[in-house]
Design a protein around this motif. Structure first.
Motif, PDB file in Angstrom:
ATOM      1  N   GLU A  75      44.229  44.938  33.108  1.00  0.00           N
ATOM      2  CA  GLU A  75      44.607  45.791  34.216  1.00  0.00           C
ATOM      3  C   GLU A  75      44.742  47.226  33.757  1.00  0.00           C
ATOM      4  OE1 GLU A  75      48.040  45.457  37.210  1.00  0.00           O
ATOM      5  OE2 GLU A  75      47.369  43.420  36.790  1.00  0.00           O
TER       6      GLU A  75
ATOM      7  N   ARG B 236      46.448  52.191  38.464  1.00  0.00           N
ATOM      8  CA  ARG B 236      47.444  53.248  38.488  1.00  0.00           C
ATOM      9  C   ARG B 236      48.843  52.652  38.426  1.00  0.00           C
ATOM     10  NH1 ARG B 236      46.337  56.723  43.526  1.00  0.00           N
ATOM     11  NH2 ARG B 236      46.878  58.491  42.242  1.00  0.00           N
ATOM     12  N   ARG B 237      49.791  53.493  38.078  1.00  0.00           N
ATOM     13  CA  ARG B 237      51.179  53.054  38.078  1.00  0.00           C
ATOM     14  C   ARG B 237      51.602  52.757  39.499  1.00  0.00           C
ATOM     15  NH1 ARG B 237      54.928  56.597  34.106  1.00  0.00           N
ATOM     16  NH2 ARG B 237      53.848  56.091  32.205  1.00  0.00           N
ATOM     17  N   ARG B 238      52.381  51.733  39.651  1.00  0.00           N
ATOM     18  CA  ARG B 238      52.867  51.373  40.971  1.00  0.00           C
ATOM     19  C   ARG B 238      54.178  52.086  41.231  1.00  0.00           C
ATOM     20  NH1 ARG B 238      54.035  45.645  43.836  1.00  0.00           N
ATOM     21  NH2 ARG B 238      54.732  46.587  45.749  1.00  0.00           N
ATOM     22  N   ARG B 239      54.350  52.555  42.408  1.00  0.00           N
ATOM     23  CA  ARG B 239      55.614  53.187  42.810  1.00  0.00           C
ATOM     24  C   ARG B 239      56.398  52.183  43.634  1.00  0.00           C
ATOM     25  NH1 ARG B 239      55.837  58.322  41.070  1.00  0.00           N
ATOM     26  NH2 ARG B 239      53.862  59.408  40.923  1.00  0.00           N
ATOM     27  N   TRP B 240      57.626  51.950  43.230  1.00  0.00           N
ATOM     28  CA  TRP B 240      58.486  50.980  43.898  1.00  0.00           C
ATOM     29  C   TRP B 240      59.526  51.730  44.710  1.00  0.00           C
ATOM     30  CZ3 TRP B 240      57.441  45.803  43.155  1.00  0.00           C
ATOM     31  CH2 TRP B 240      56.586  45.489  42.091  1.00  0.00           C
TER      32      TRP B 240
ATOM     33  N   GLU C 293      62.595  47.883  47.525  1.00  0.00           N
ATOM     34  CA  GLU C 293      61.863  46.876  46.747  1.00  0.00           C
ATOM     35  C   GLU C 293      62.572  46.599  45.427  1.00  0.00           C
ATOM     36  OE1 GLU C 293      57.163  47.310  47.655  1.00  0.00           O
ATOM     37  OE2 GLU C 293      58.136  49.083  46.795  1.00  0.00           O
TER      38      GLU C 293
ATOM     39  N   HIS D  16      56.748  39.556  39.512  1.00  0.00           N
ATOM     40  CA  HIS D  16      56.474  40.826  40.189  1.00  0.00           C
ATOM     41  C   HIS D  16      55.586  41.763  39.374  1.00  0.00           C
ATOM     42  CE1 HIS D  16      59.065  39.965  43.576  1.00  0.00           C
ATOM     43  NE2 HIS D  16      59.909  39.422  42.709  1.00  0.00           N
TER      44      HIS D  16
END
Length: 76
Positions: free
Chosen positions: A17, A20-24, A28, A50
């Motif tokens: 993977e 891009r970085r995921r924004r939480w 959440e 998760h």
């Protein structure tokens, strides 16, 4: 001599993977933190479920922890 043959072999490395970085959102994060608190030893399994690291989940847990009472507050 066998050791020399093995060292010349090329191994395959796959990158799984690179997205891009995921924004939480805070909601959440809180939901995931509460899930990790539901059962003993649920931190690693919740983090895996998760797709986050265990250390990130621990950081979130610390950030949602209530602040300790300061020296101005008397405890009975």
């Amino acid at each position: 001599m066998d050791g020399h043959k093995r060292s010349t072999q090329i191994e395959r490395l796959e990158v799984v993977e690179t997205g891009r970085r995921r924004r939480w959102s805070d909601d959440e994060k809180l939901r995931i933190v509460l899930e990790s608190l539901e059962a003993p030893r649920a931190i690693s399994s919740t983090a895996r479920r998760h797709g986050i690291s265990r250390s990130l989940l621990m950081t979130w847990r610390r950030s949602f922890r209530p602040e300790p009472a300061g020296p101005d507050v008397k405890q009975t």
